[in-house]
Design an enzyme around this catalytic site. Structure first.
Site, mmCIF file in Angstrom:
data_model
loop_
_atom_site.group_PDB
_atom_site.id
_atom_site.type_symbol
_atom_site.label_atom_id
_atom_site.label_comp_id
_atom_site.label_asym_id
_atom_site.label_seq_id
_atom_site.Cartn_x
_atom_site.Cartn_y
_atom_site.Cartn_z
ATOM 1 C CD GLN A 98 29.007 48.307 3.508
ATOM 2 O OE1 GLN A 98 29.162 47.242 4.092
ATOM 3 N NE2 GLN A 98 27.990 48.501 2.698
ATOM 4 C CG ASP A 133 32.175 54.474 -2.138
ATOM 5 O OD1 ASP A 133 31.143 53.874 -2.452
ATOM 6 O OD2 ASP A 133 32.246 55.285 -1.192
ATOM 7 C CE LYS A 177 33.886 46.688 -1.483
ATOM 8 N NZ LYS A 177 34.094 48.151 -1.427
ATOM 9 N N GLY A 179 27.133 49.615 -3.045
ATOM 10 C CA GLY A 179 26.846 49.924 -4.434
ATOM 11 C C GLY A 179 27.996 49.464 -5.302
ATOM 12 C CG HIS A 180 29.700 45.924 -5.007
ATOM 13 N ND1 HIS A 180 29.924 44.655 -4.535
ATOM 14 C CD2 HIS A 180 30.079 46.751 -4.006
ATOM 15 C CE1 HIS A 180 30.408 44.721 -3.296
ATOM 16 N NE2 HIS A 180 30.504 45.978 -2.965
#
Length: 423
Positions: A224, A13, A16, A40-41
């Protein structure tokens, strides 16, 4: 040409997705090398918020080819929904989104196995996202898994049925109350497989090798964070893949001598989702402010993130394990308004002060030792250059650079791609 890497240096988180989006214009190919749809980008630009789970973050740039590498595990159902969410943007998925044949598939029963395993652990659960990622990687290393390339074989449904039957027996073994309708799940899965098969499958290691020889530029995108690495993270509260730089080699088929720069992403403070040790976690008003101002909720799960001061011991550890050459600091704007900032510069480990990350950092073993720095009051979200940043923020950045011995090249002052200062 070399492959540059972009990695998270904390517990995920870190932001990225935004940085990949910012950097994509410099690269011909963006390649995702590990993880599953628990990633979750989040990308924000032109007034829109986009959350990607499996598709690389360069998908919005028309000139970039996006590769999902062999180290990734793909849930066809989630993948289909991702494609549907992007359909309004008229993107060329057939030529700009390529899937490695060696990437493994997440079956419906992998998700059921995940739920059964987590339920059986009771209070000892590790905080799984229950997306079947761990069981899919277990099948991969156990040499039982299904891969994308199997979908091109005539007997792929027989392979699917055999593996599903094995999974059902394993679910029964856990002896927990898991309610499911396999027929319904399978209908959704097979429909998603049809969509997946419309995309272009490649032998990604050959594709990338030829691309590099022809002078193409490649950015490998991790998911991650380093502290969730299956080997070097806070085991067992980790993910199931290699999130560190070495994972780019095994997750894309790229040799070590082709790795160039390693970009390390970190927040100006620290967050963590789910269970596991977190030495600098805050349970006071400061932690609540970080959570509220930073909108600290998981892009994939929606779970609230735990917040704490920046842990420089953990950050330096991640820098060293990955061979980071450049740092990129995210969410500096969230710290605006604090009178005093704290950074962890050593641990009290079982009564002895240490300056490295020990084997076990559970709270009963580790107490953080802090250095205090002066905060800043200015709103930095509209600042465009380093010259305009508050002196206290510059001092904060300098302190970090001196401690980890790597320069901070990018400072993010807000979520939009335009809110990015290059130093």
């Amino acid at each position: 040409m070399a492959v540059n890497l972009l990695l998270g240096l904390q517990w995920g988180d870190e932001g990225k997705g935004k940085i990949v989006d910012v950097l994509t214009s410099n690269y011909d190919i963006i390649a995702r090398f590990q993880g599953g749809p628990n990633a979750g980008h989040t990308l924000i630009f032109d007034g829109h918020k986009h959350v990607l789970h499996t598709i690389p973050s360069g998908i919005f740039h028309k000139n970039a080819v996006n590769v999902v590498g062999n180290g990734v595990v793909i849930d066809p159902i989630i993948f289909q929904k991702e494609l549907e969410n992007l359909s309004q943007f008229n993107l060329d998925f057939k030529t700009k989104l390529l899937i490695s044949r060696k990437a493994h598939l997440i079956l419906p029963t992998h998700r059921l196995l995940d739920a059964a395993s987590e339920a059986s652990k009771g209070k000892a659960k590790i905080g799984s996202t229950l997306k079947g990622i761990g069981p899919a990687y277990m099948d991969k290393t156990g040499r039982n898994g299904m891969r994308v390339g199997d979908l091109e074989l005539e007997d792929w449904k027989d392979r699917y049925a055999a593996l599903t039957e094995k999974h059902i027996k394993m679910i029964d073994f856990f002896d927990v109350d898991i309610q499911y309708d396999l027929k319904e799940l399978e209908t959704e899965f097979f429909n998603a497989i049809k969509v997946l098969k419309e995309l272009t499958f490649i032998d990604s290691e050959e594709y990338l090798s030829k691309a590099l020889k022809s002078g193409k530029t490649v950015l490998a995108e991790g998911a991650q964070g380093s502290l969730l690495d299956v080997d070097f993270g806070t085991y067992p509260f980790v993910t199931s893949s290699t999130t560190t730089a070495a994972g780019a080699c095994t997750g894309l088929g790229v040799p070590p001598n082709k790795i160039g720069d390693v970009f390390g992403i970190f927040k100006a403070y620290t967050t963590r989702v789910g269970s596991g040790p977190f030495p600098t976690e805050l349970f006071d008003e400061n932690g609540e402010i970080m959570s509220r101002v930073g909108h600290e909720f998981g892009a994939t799960t929606g779970r609230a993130r735990r917040c704490g001061w920046l842990d420089l011991i953990a950050l330096k550890y991640a820098v060293e394990v990955n061979g980071v050459t450049q740092l990129m600091m995210m969410k500096g704007d969230v710290l605006s308004g604090f009178d005093t900032l704290k950074v962890c510069t050593s641990y009290n480990y079982k009564g002895t002060e240490v300056d490295h990350l020990p084997y076990n950092i559970e709270a009963h073993n580790v107490t953080p030792i802090y250095t205090e720095l002066k905060g800043w009051k200015e709103d930095i979200t509209s600042m465009k250059s380093e010259d305009t940043l508050p002196k206290e923020l510059k001092d904060y950045i300098k302190f970090i650079e001196d401690f980890v011995e790597v320069p901070v090249k990018i400072v993010s002052v807000g979520p939009d791609r335009k809110q990015t200062i290059v130093r």
